[in-house]
Design an enzyme around this catalytic site. Sequence first.
Site, PDB file in Angstrom:
ATOM      1  N   ASN A  12       0.804  -1.224   0.000  1.00 47.13           N
ATOM      2  CA  ASN A  12       0.000   0.000   0.000  1.00 47.13           C
ATOM      3  C   ASN A  12       0.837   1.275   0.000  1.00 47.13           C
ATOM      4  O   ASN A  12       0.311   2.361   0.192  1.00 47.13           O
ATOM      5  CB  ASN A  12      -0.986  -0.007   1.166  1.00 47.13           C
ATOM      6  CG  ASN A  12      -0.301  -0.024   2.513  1.00 47.13           C
ATOM      7  OD1 ASN A  12       0.886  -0.304   2.607  1.00 47.13           O
ATOM      8  ND2 ASN A  12      -1.045   0.257   3.553  1.00 47.13           N
ATOM      9  N   CYS A  13       2.128   1.163  -0.248  1.00 43.63           N
ATOM     10  CA  CYS A  13       3.017   2.326  -0.302  1.00 43.63           C
ATOM     11  C   CYS A  13       2.936   2.964  -1.687  1.00 43.63           C
ATOM     12  O   CYS A  13       3.094   2.284  -2.706  1.00 43.63           O
ATOM     13  CB  CYS A  13       4.445   1.886   0.005  1.00 43.63           C
ATOM     14  SG  CYS A  13       5.672   3.191  -0.172  1.00 43.63           S
TER      15      CYS A  13
END
Length: 103
Positions: A12-13
Amino acid sequence: MTQDIHMYGIKNCDAVRKSIRWLATKQIDAEFHDLKNQVLESALIIEWLEQVGKDKLINKRGLTWRKISAEEKILDEQSAIIRLIQNNPTVVKRPVLFNGTFW
């Protein structure tokens, strides 16, 4: 002869997602390793430290760093750095692209 490319990060970066898209546009395959789900081997961390050093590898501006105790932030020995990264893998600046050398 080319070596396999490995990307280390978290799904999710934003920076990791951007890198995945960039690699796809260049038709470069990379094996993804999720730092939250995989324990990094000491030898790999040592190799990273030798190539880029702790200041480029450890993100001291992120939320993970702020949550780490003052005692754990004392990084005067290589074993302390390895322990920090293995216990808090999201402290690593992301993404890390590695194929024997850093990109």
